[in-house]
Design a protein around this motif. Sequence first.
Motif, PDB file in Angstrom:
ATOM      1  N   ASP A  24       0.847  -1.173   0.000  1.00 11.31           N
ATOM      2  CA  ASP A  24       0.000   0.000   0.000  1.00 11.31           C
ATOM      3  C   ASP A  24       0.886   1.227   0.000  1.00 11.31           C
ATOM      4  O   ASP A  24       1.382   1.666   1.016  1.00 11.31           O
ATOM      5  N   PHE A  25       1.144   1.788  -1.185  1.00 11.36           N
ATOM      6  CA  PHE A  25       2.133   2.844  -1.312  1.00 11.36           C
ATOM      7  C   PHE A  25       1.658   4.168  -0.758  1.00 11.36           C
ATOM      8  O   PHE A  25       2.421   5.015  -0.399  1.00 11.36           O
ATOM      9  N   PHE A  26       0.358   4.382  -0.704  1.00 13.63           N
ATOM     10  CA  PHE A  26      -0.117   5.705  -0.333  1.00 13.63           C
ATOM     11  C   PHE A  26      -0.879   5.717   0.978  1.00 13.63           C
ATOM     12  O   PHE A  26      -1.584   6.656   1.291  1.00 13.63           O
ATOM     13  N   THR A  68       9.092   4.570  -6.817  1.00 13.51           N
ATOM     14  CA  THR A  68      10.145   3.568  -6.688  1.00 13.51           C
ATOM     15  C   THR A  68       9.601   2.361  -5.911  1.00 13.51           C
ATOM     16  O   THR A  68       8.812   2.539  -4.980  1.00 13.51           O
ATOM     17  N   GLY A  69       9.994   1.191  -6.333  1.00 16.82           N
ATOM     18  CA  GLY A  69       9.599  -0.033  -5.622  1.00 16.82           C
ATOM     19  C   GLY A  69       8.138  -0.396  -5.750  1.00 16.82           C
ATOM     20  O   GLY A  69       7.614  -1.150  -4.941  1.00 16.82           O
ATOM     21  N   SER A  70       7.467   0.142  -6.780  1.00 13.15           N
ATOM     22  CA  SER A  70       6.028  -0.114  -6.868  1.00 13.15           C
ATOM     23  C   SER A  70       5.681  -1.283  -7.785  1.00 13.15           C
ATOM     24  O   SER A  70       4.511  -1.525  -8.080  1.00 13.15           O
ATOM     25  N   GLY A  71       6.678  -2.001  -8.263  1.00 13.06           N
ATOM     26  CA  GLY A  71       6.383  -3.196  -9.062  1.00 13.06           C
ATOM     27  C   GLY A  71       6.240  -2.935 -10.548  1.00 13.06           C
ATOM     28  O   GLY A  71       5.473  -3.611 -11.240  1.00 13.06           O
ATOM     29  N   LYS A  72       7.020  -1.995 -11.067  1.00 14.45           N
ATOM     30  CA  LYS A  72       6.926  -1.697 -12.494  1.00 14.45           C
ATOM     31  C   LYS A  72       7.441  -2.856 -13.338  1.00 14.45           C
ATOM     32  O   LYS A  72       6.935  -3.106 -14.424  1.00 14.45           O
ATOM     33  N   THR A  73       8.435  -3.580 -12.824  1.00 10.76           N
ATOM     34  CA  THR A  73       9.036  -4.651 -13.638  1.00 10.76           C
ATOM     35  C   THR A  73       7.984  -5.669 -14.073  1.00 10.76           C
ATOM     36  O   THR A  73       7.874  -5.978 -15.263  1.00 10.76           O
ATOM     37  N   PHE A  84      16.692  -4.056  -3.232  1.00 10.96           N
ATOM     38  CA  PHE A  84      17.231  -4.786  -2.085  1.00 10.96           C
ATOM     39  C   PHE A  84      16.169  -4.723  -1.009  1.00 10.96           C
ATOM     40  O   PHE A  84      15.971  -3.671  -0.401  1.00 10.96           O
ATOM     41  N   ARG A  85      15.512  -5.852  -0.794  1.00  7.25           N
ATOM     42  CA  ARG A  85      14.346  -5.760   0.089  1.00  7.25           C
ATOM     43  C   ARG A  85      14.645  -5.390   1.525  1.00  7.25           C
ATOM     44  O   ARG A  85      13.856  -4.755   2.182  1.00  7.25           O
ATOM     45  N   GLY A  86      15.814  -5.800   2.030  1.00 12.02           N
ATOM     46  CA  GLY A  86      16.059  -5.574   3.456  1.00 12.02           C
ATOM     47  C   GLY A  86      16.625  -4.206   3.789  1.00 12.02           C
ATOM     48  O   GLY A  86      16.758  -3.871   4.954  1.00 12.02           O
ATOM     49  N   VAL A  87      16.999  -3.408   2.782  1.00 11.76           N
ATOM     50  CA  VAL A  87      17.644  -2.127   3.081  1.00 11.76           C
ATOM     51  C   VAL A  87      16.668  -1.187   3.784  1.00 11.76           C
ATOM     52  O   VAL A  87      15.629  -0.847   3.247  1.00 11.76           O
ATOM     53  N   ILE A 108      15.293  11.215  -5.346  1.00 11.40           N
ATOM     54  CA  ILE A 108      14.098  10.352  -5.269  1.00 11.40           C
ATOM     55  C   ILE A 108      14.473   8.891  -5.513  1.00 11.40           C
ATOM     56  O   ILE A 108      14.018   7.986  -4.816  1.00 11.40           O
ATOM     57  N   HIS A 109      15.343   8.663  -6.490  1.00 10.17           N
ATOM     58  CA  HIS A 109      15.726   7.282  -6.807  1.00 10.17           C
ATOM     59  C   HIS A 109      16.625   6.681  -5.725  1.00 10.17           C
ATOM     60  O   HIS A 109      16.466   5.529  -5.363  1.00 10.17           O
ATOM     61  N   ARG A 110      17.586   7.483  -5.231  1.00 11.78           N
ATOM     62  CA  ARG A 110      18.474   6.952  -4.176  1.00 11.78           C
ATOM     63  C   ARG A 110      17.662   6.513  -2.965  1.00 11.78           C
ATOM     64  O   ARG A 110      17.824   5.398  -2.468  1.00 11.78           O
ATOM     65  N   VAL A 111      16.781   7.400  -2.477  1.00 11.77           N
ATOM     66  CA  VAL A 111      16.044   7.031  -1.259  1.00 11.77           C
ATOM     67  C   VAL A 111      15.040   5.915  -1.555  1.00 11.77           C
ATOM     68  O   VAL A 111      14.632   5.194  -0.647  1.00 11.77           O
ATOM     69  N   GLY A 112      14.696   5.780  -2.830  1.00 14.18           N
ATOM     70  CA  GLY A 112      13.771   4.712  -3.228  1.00 14.18           C
ATOM     71  C   GLY A 112      14.381   3.316  -3.148  1.00 14.18           C
ATOM     72  O   GLY A 112      13.728   2.327  -3.459  1.00 14.18           O
ATOM     73  N   ARG A 113      15.659   3.220  -2.749  1.00 11.54           N
ATOM     74  CA  ARG A 113      16.230   1.877  -2.546  1.00 11.54           C
ATOM     75  C   ARG A 113      15.713   1.272  -1.256  1.00 11.54           C
ATOM     76  O   ARG A 113      15.922   0.099  -0.979  1.00 11.54           O
ATOM     77  N   THR A 114      15.050   2.075  -0.442  1.00  9.72           N
ATOM     78  CA  THR A 114      14.375   1.510   0.721  1.00  9.72           C
ATOM     79  C   THR A 114      12.864   1.703   0.504  1.00  9.72           C
ATOM     80  O   THR A 114      12.448   2.303  -0.479  1.00  9.72           O
ATOM     81  N   GLY A 115      12.068   1.133   1.402  1.00  9.73           N
ATOM     82  CA  GLY A 115      10.613   1.266   1.253  1.00  9.73           C
ATOM     83  C   GLY A 115      10.086   0.532   0.047  1.00  9.73           C
ATOM     84  O   GLY A 115       9.088   0.917  -0.556  1.00  9.73           O
ATOM     85  N   ARG A 116      10.755  -0.567  -0.345  1.00 10.59           N
ATOM     86  CA  ARG A 116      10.338  -1.312  -1.546  1.00 10.59           C
ATOM     87  C   ARG A 116       9.059  -2.080  -1.285  1.00 10.59           C
ATOM     88  O   ARG A 116       8.796  -2.526  -0.179  1.00 10.59           O
ATOM     89  N   ALA A 117       8.275  -2.217  -2.336  1.00 12.33           N
ATOM     90  CA  ALA A 117       7.040  -3.011  -2.307  1.00 12.33           C
ATOM     91  C   ALA A 117       6.173  -2.664  -1.092  1.00 12.33           C
ATOM     92  O   ALA A 117       5.604  -3.529  -0.448  1.00 12.33           O
ATOM     93  N   GLY A 118       6.097  -1.393  -0.773  1.00 12.19           N
ATOM     94  CA  GLY A 118       5.219  -0.947   0.307  1.00 12.19           C
ATOM     95  C   GLY A 118       5.740  -1.245   1.696  1.00 12.19           C
ATOM     96  O   GLY A 118       5.013  -1.062   2.676  1.00 12.19           O
ATOM     97  N   SER A 119       7.021  -1.669   1.814  1.00  9.77           N
ATOM     98  CA  SER A 119       7.504  -2.029   3.151  1.00  9.77           C
ATOM     99  C   SER A 119       7.716  -0.780   4.009  1.00  9.77           C
ATOM    100  O   SER A 119       8.112   0.275   3.523  1.00  9.77           O
ATOM    101  N   GLU A 120       7.423  -0.923   5.273  1.00 14.55           N
ATOM    102  CA  GLU A 120       7.503   0.209   6.207  1.00 14.55           C
ATOM    103  C   GLU A 120       8.884   0.267   6.857  1.00 14.55           C
ATOM    104  O   GLU A 120       9.651  -0.679   6.788  1.00 14.55           O
TER     105      GLU A 120
END
Length: 672
Positions: free
Chosen positions: A62-64, A223-228, A511-514, A530-542
Amino acid sequence: MTDVFRLLTRSATFSRPAQSKPAASKSVPSNPVPSKPTPVVLSAKGAKKRKIAVDADVAVPDFFGQGQKRGAEATASAGKRVKRDGSDDEAAESDAKEVWRRLRANKLKFTVLSASTDEPKEDENAGDKKKKKKSKAKEEEEEKAQAKKKAKKTGILIPPMMAFPELRNYNLSRRVYANVLAQGYASPTEVQMGALPVLMKSDLEVEGVSKGTPVDLLVCAPTGSGKTLAYVLPLVNRLLRARKEDGGKKGIKAVILAPTKELVGQIANEVKKLIEGTGIKVSQFKKGHRPVSAEDTVPEDDKTPCVKSDIVVSTPLVLKHAIESAGESSMTGLMGLVLDEADVLLDELFLEQTMSIWKTIRDRSKNGCLRTSLWSATMPSTTENLMTKTLLESPTNPPAVLRLVVGIKDTSLPSISQSIVYAATEAGKLLALRNLFTTSLRPPLLIFMQSIPRAQALYNEIQYDLPTPGRIAVLHSELTDTVRSETMTRFRLGEIWILITTDILSRGMDFRGVKLVINYDLPTSVASYIHRVGRTGRAGSEGGSAITYCTKEDIPYIKGIANVIRASAKGSGGGEGGVQKWLLDSLPKTSKNDKKKLKLHGVEVRQGKDAKHRISTKSGFQRKMEDRKRGALEGSRRRKLAEASESEDEGDGGAPLGNEGGKEVGEFTGFD
Ligand code: ADP
Ligand code: MG
């Protein structure tokens, strides 16, 4: 600790909620495709069937921060419409409202950027008639422009895909569907909800677009929203469908471009997961390979290793050179082109290479059957215009260009807690970092630096700071491919805790655990931030956080980043966030010229050799001695290398990759 690290690997799947647990990855469900597919168009009749599709009322990314009710909401409102059972018009209206509601609830907005029209061509010899026609055409044009304006404001209606079982509406292969389920995702992410219906459907009808016009898509999603998955799935589906017609002719049919080798590898892995058991092949394209499409003929005396996989994933330069040396017939008749991290691929450094590949593929595609999609978390409007223009220039059957924006364009994720730490001087930054190591170190973490020498310098300085050796590493494009890929593997496995790097890892890496990103040096643009900080918070992780160190020299450049941080904090309802109001108010506005300078060179003082801006606590004498020693070692290593004629770097095709001859993200601005 071990658990956290296990999560780092992208191959680790999410824990699956009991009710949505899919079939085992290798086995195909006995009957995953219903004999009568559920209709895509929302209608009272279809509503009941959609219940099948929205049974995934379970935890979803849940990204938002709007709650986890999408599946249930969809079922409930669809049910309401069935009961109303009024006239057709009423039903259509309520369907439309429902689609609006779903699009809004998931922060999806579609816009037609440009659509080809099917107006008849003017007769050149008709005098008055021509004038009349012209004024009529003008009127129509105005009408269209107005409709476009309205659509721009409100967006257009395309029903989003609310749950994975809806994929069965698109004639998706059972095997691929099983592969999707095997990923263990409970439900589609927002970008997947929006993009999949557009890309999976071959006869999509879009308001304001003439029927039968093919649709190409630009997507801007966080970032990390599953575009792939959102681009790989339609690509694979298209290739599988085409295989039925062409009998599975060998050769490249689709290309995915990405800016770094690391990202190329990651994308190829994702594709592999989805094509398992389908017979479709994917390759990472490497230096020394020859690309061979289905239509291509390879001269008999050509001994270059050929790549005939259906999908190739590549960085731009290596593919551009390979296409050029392969000649006129290479890359003909391709069906799919994806530009991942499209804004950077069309930014100064990669522009020429990317455009060369894009235009070649576009112009050599057959009868306009090439579908192109472009993806990023940031998309400047100038790049968007270039993309639209290039798509519309297609010599045959120009497409309509659709844009999907997920959330608010060019913002960082509200779920990442972000702050700016004023460290005053270079020495202050080192102090702050060491302080963090001793007080609140939560590995694994990424540290971003402005340049390769600075990344190396910080590594040299802090490599022994942790009690266990080997937990800190550095990764940049001057290292050999072998070292780069080993470092990536060790980081994903959790053996490396702190990875110091340049912008080479800022784009797309998952990297999921970052949980922590440190901008030791200021990023060179807001997009890069935006991209650098987007290496964390992937796939809605808190629980992800990002710290940006700032010194006196950074002050002229930091306002844009501070604004992003505050906007993101507001988005999460977190008040002012990590930038105090007094700091924000006192920051000067960054001039256009300064922005340009920053992008080209980074913060200039960090390029020079001024001791004040060096990362080191050593004395000048100590450093001199060390430099001498290093020089001697380097010299002897080089001599040894020269003796052994073959390079250690062996790519797939046995060709050395080494430096691709070009630069990659972060290594491109000349300051590395
Ligand atoms: P992006 O390209 O938007 O930055 P990625 O495609 O790299 O994001 O995906 C980010 C992470 O989200 C990956 O770990 C991926 O496995 C995961 N992911 C993708 N789709 C879903 C989904 N539907 N539900 C949960 N996680 C997902
Ligand atoms: Mg990505």
